[in-house]
Motif scaffolding. Structure first.
Motif, short mmCIF file in Angstrom:
data_model
loop_
_atom_site.label_atom_id
_atom_site.label_comp_id
_atom_site.label_asym_id
_atom_site.label_seq_id
_atom_site.Cartn_x
_atom_site.Cartn_y
_atom_site.Cartn_z
N PRO A 1 0.81 -1.22 0.00
CA PRO A 1 0.00 0.00 0.00
C PRO A 1 0.85 1.27 0.00
O PRO A 1 1.92 1.32 0.60
CB PRO A 1 -0.82 -0.12 1.29
N LEU A 2 0.34 2.29 -0.70
CA LEU A 2 0.99 3.59 -0.77
C LEU A 2 0.28 4.55 0.17
O LEU A 2 -0.94 4.70 0.13
CB LEU A 2 0.94 4.13 -2.20
N THR A 3 1.04 5.20 1.05
CA THR A 3 0.47 6.17 1.97
C THR A 3 1.17 7.51 1.81
O THR A 3 2.33 7.57 1.39
CB THR A 3 0.57 5.71 3.43
N LEU A 4 0.46 8.58 2.17
CA LEU A 4 0.97 9.94 2.01
C LEU A 4 1.37 10.52 3.35
O LEU A 4 0.63 10.41 4.34
CB LEU A 4 -0.10 10.83 1.36
N GLU A 5 2.54 11.14 3.39
CA GLU A 5 2.98 11.91 4.55
C GLU A 5 3.27 13.33 4.05
O GLU A 5 4.15 13.52 3.20
CB GLU A 5 4.23 11.28 5.16
N CYS A 6 2.55 14.32 4.56
CA CYS A 6 2.59 15.66 4.00
C CYS A 6 3.07 16.67 5.03
O CYS A 6 2.43 16.86 6.07
CB CYS A 6 1.19 16.03 3.50
N TRP A 7 4.20 17.33 4.76
CA TRP A 7 4.81 18.30 5.66
C TRP A 7 4.64 19.71 5.09
O TRP A 7 4.87 19.94 3.90
CB TRP A 7 6.30 18.00 5.82
N VAL A 8 4.22 20.65 5.95
CA VAL A 8 3.92 22.01 5.50
C VAL A 8 4.50 23.03 6.48
O VAL A 8 4.82 22.69 7.63
CB VAL A 8 2.40 22.23 5.38
N PRO A 9 4.62 24.28 6.08
CA PRO A 9 5.01 25.33 7.03
C PRO A 9 3.98 25.45 8.15
O PRO A 9 2.78 25.26 7.92
CB PRO A 9 5.05 26.60 6.17
N PRO A 10 4.39 25.73 9.39
CA PRO A 10 3.44 25.79 10.51
C PRO A 10 2.28 26.75 10.28
O PRO A 10 1.15 26.44 10.67
CB PRO A 10 4.31 26.25 11.69
N SER B 1 16.27 28.65 14.15
CA SER B 1 17.24 28.02 13.27
C SER B 1 18.13 29.06 12.64
O SER B 1 17.75 30.22 12.47
CB SER B 1 16.52 27.22 12.17
N GLU B 2 19.33 28.62 12.30
CA GLU B 2 20.26 29.49 11.61
C GLU B 2 19.87 29.56 10.14
O GLU B 2 19.18 28.68 9.62
CB GLU B 2 21.68 28.93 11.74
N PRO B 3 20.30 30.59 9.40
CA PRO B 3 19.90 30.74 8.00
C PRO B 3 20.23 29.54 7.14
O PRO B 3 19.51 29.22 6.21
CB PRO B 3 20.69 31.99 7.56
N GLU B 4 21.36 28.85 7.45
CA GLU B 4 21.75 27.74 6.59
C GLU B 4 21.02 26.46 6.96
O GLU B 4 21.17 25.45 6.28
CB GLU B 4 23.26 27.52 6.68
N GLU B 5 20.25 26.43 8.03
CA GLU B 5 19.55 25.22 8.42
C GLU B 5 18.24 25.07 7.67
O GLU B 5 17.71 26.02 7.11
CB GLU B 5 19.29 25.22 9.93
N MET B 6 17.71 23.85 7.70
CA MET B 6 16.44 23.58 7.04
C MET B 6 15.31 24.30 7.76
O MET B 6 15.31 24.38 8.99
CB MET B 6 16.17 22.08 7.04
N PRO B 7 14.32 24.84 7.04
CA PRO B 7 13.20 25.51 7.70
C PRO B 7 12.31 24.51 8.44
O PRO B 7 12.29 23.32 8.11
CB PRO B 7 12.45 26.15 6.53
N VAL B 8 11.59 25.00 9.43
CA VAL B 8 10.71 24.15 10.22
C VAL B 8 9.45 23.84 9.42
O VAL B 8 8.88 24.70 8.76
CB VAL B 8 10.33 24.85 11.54
N ARG B 9 9.01 22.58 9.49
CA ARG B 9 7.75 22.17 8.91
C ARG B 9 7.01 21.28 9.90
O ARG B 9 7.63 20.73 10.80
CB ARG B 9 7.97 21.40 7.59
N VAL B 10 5.70 21.15 9.73
CA VAL B 10 4.90 20.29 10.60
C VAL B 10 4.14 19.29 9.74
O VAL B 10 3.87 19.52 8.56
CB VAL B 10 3.91 21.12 11.47
N LEU B 11 3.80 18.16 10.34
CA LEU B 11 3.10 17.10 9.62
C LEU B 11 1.60 17.34 9.68
O LEU B 11 1.01 17.41 10.75
CB LEU B 11 3.44 15.74 10.25
N ASP B 12 0.98 17.47 8.53
CA ASP B 12 -0.47 17.67 8.43
C ASP B 12 -1.13 16.30 8.45
O ASP B 12 -1.48 15.72 7.43
CB ASP B 12 -0.80 18.42 7.14
#
Length: 223
Positions: free
Chosen positions: A168-177, A196-207
Motif C-alpha cells: 500500500p501507498l500512503t501519504l505523509e505531507c509536511w507544510v510550514p506551521p 534556526s540558523e539561516p543555513e539550516e532547514m526551515p521548520v515544517r509540521v506534519l499535516d
C-alpha cells in the motif's frame, strides 16, 4: 540568491532528516527533540513485502513524503520504503520523483551511492545485522502505482532484478506551521518553531489530518 541556495541544499539533502515537528490540524505540538527522533525511527513490519536475493523483508507501507516550502515556493517528493527481516537485516529504498508521478503513477530513477536525491535519482542500501551498509551504486529503480498499491523493481546495469517491493501507498505531507494555523486548527496553540540558523532547514509540521488544501490535493491525486 539565498532562495536559490536554500533550494539547492534541499534537493541535495532531501534524504537527510530535516528539522521537522509533528502536529495535526487540531492538536499542534510544540517542537521537541522527541518528535525529531520519532521521525528517524525505522518503520515497523507490515503489509509491504520486499523480496531480494538476500531474503524477504516487511514494512508498513510505501511512503510518499511531500514537503512544501513557502519561501521559495516549492514541493519536494520522495518515495521511501524502510523494510526489515525477522533477523534484523534492513533494506532502505528512497526515490526522488517529480510532479508527473502524481498523474502518470510511474517513475524511473538512476541509482546513486549517496543521499543527495532529487527527481530521477534513487538510493538502495542493505544492512545485514549490525554490519556495514551496502549501497547499490549502478542501475535503475522503476515504480508503478495502481490505485492505492505500488510496485517497484530495482535492477543493476545487467538488467536482472535484485530487489522488488509491493504494498500500500500512503501519504505523509509536511507544510510550514502557518499553513495549519490557517486551515482550521481552532482551539489549538500555534506550533512553536525551533529557532534556526539561516543555513539550516526551515521548520515544517506534519499535516496528519490533511487539513491544508495542498495536502488534500495530494491525497486526491493518489486516489
Amino acid at each position: 540568491m539565498r532562495a536559490m541556495a536554500l533550494m539547492g541544499s534541499l534537493l541535495l539533502g532531501a534524504c537527510a532528516t530535516p528539522r521537522q515537528e509533528q502536529a495535526s490540524s487540531r492538536d499542534a505540538l510544540r517542537a521537541t527533540p522527541e518528535s525529531t527522533a520519532a521521525a528517524e525511527r525505522p518503520q515497523p513490519p507490515g503489509p509491504v513485502t520486499v523480496r531480494t536475493h538476500e531474503g524477504t523483508y516487511a514494512a508498513p507501507s510505501v511512503m510518499l513524503v511531500a514537503t512544501f516550502l513557502a519561501s521559495p515556493p516549492m514541493r519536494l517528493l520522495l518515495v521511501s520504503v524502510r523494510a526489515e527481516s525477522g533477523s534484523g537485516a534492513k533494506w532502505h529504498i528512497v526515490m526522488g520523483v517529480d510532479e508527473t508521478f502524481l498523474k502518470t503513477k510511474r517513475a524511473t530513477a538512476r541509482l546513486i551511492p549517496a543521499q543527495g536525491l532529487g527527481p530521477g535519482l534513487a538510493l538502495v542500501e542493505f544492512q545485514s545485522g549490525s554490519g556495514p551498509w551496502m549501497v547499490f551504486a549502478d542501475g535503475t529503480l522503476e515504480l508503478t502505482a495502481t490505485g492505492q498499491e505500488v510496485r517497484g523493481t530495482a535492477r543493476p546495469k545487467s538488467g536482472s532484478e535484485f530487489a522488488t517491493f509491493e504494498g500500500p501507498l500512503t501519504l505523509e505531507c509536511w507544510v510550514p506551521p502557518e499553513w495549519l494555523n490557517g486551515a482550521g486548527a481552532q482551539g489549538a496553540p500555534p506550533p512553536t518553531p525551533v529557532a534556526s540558523e539561516p543555513e539550516e532547514m526551515p521548520v515544517r509540521v506534519l499535516d496528519t489530518a490533511l487539513a491544508t488544501p495542498q495536502c488534500q490535493a495530494m491525497a486526491d491525486a493518489l486516489r
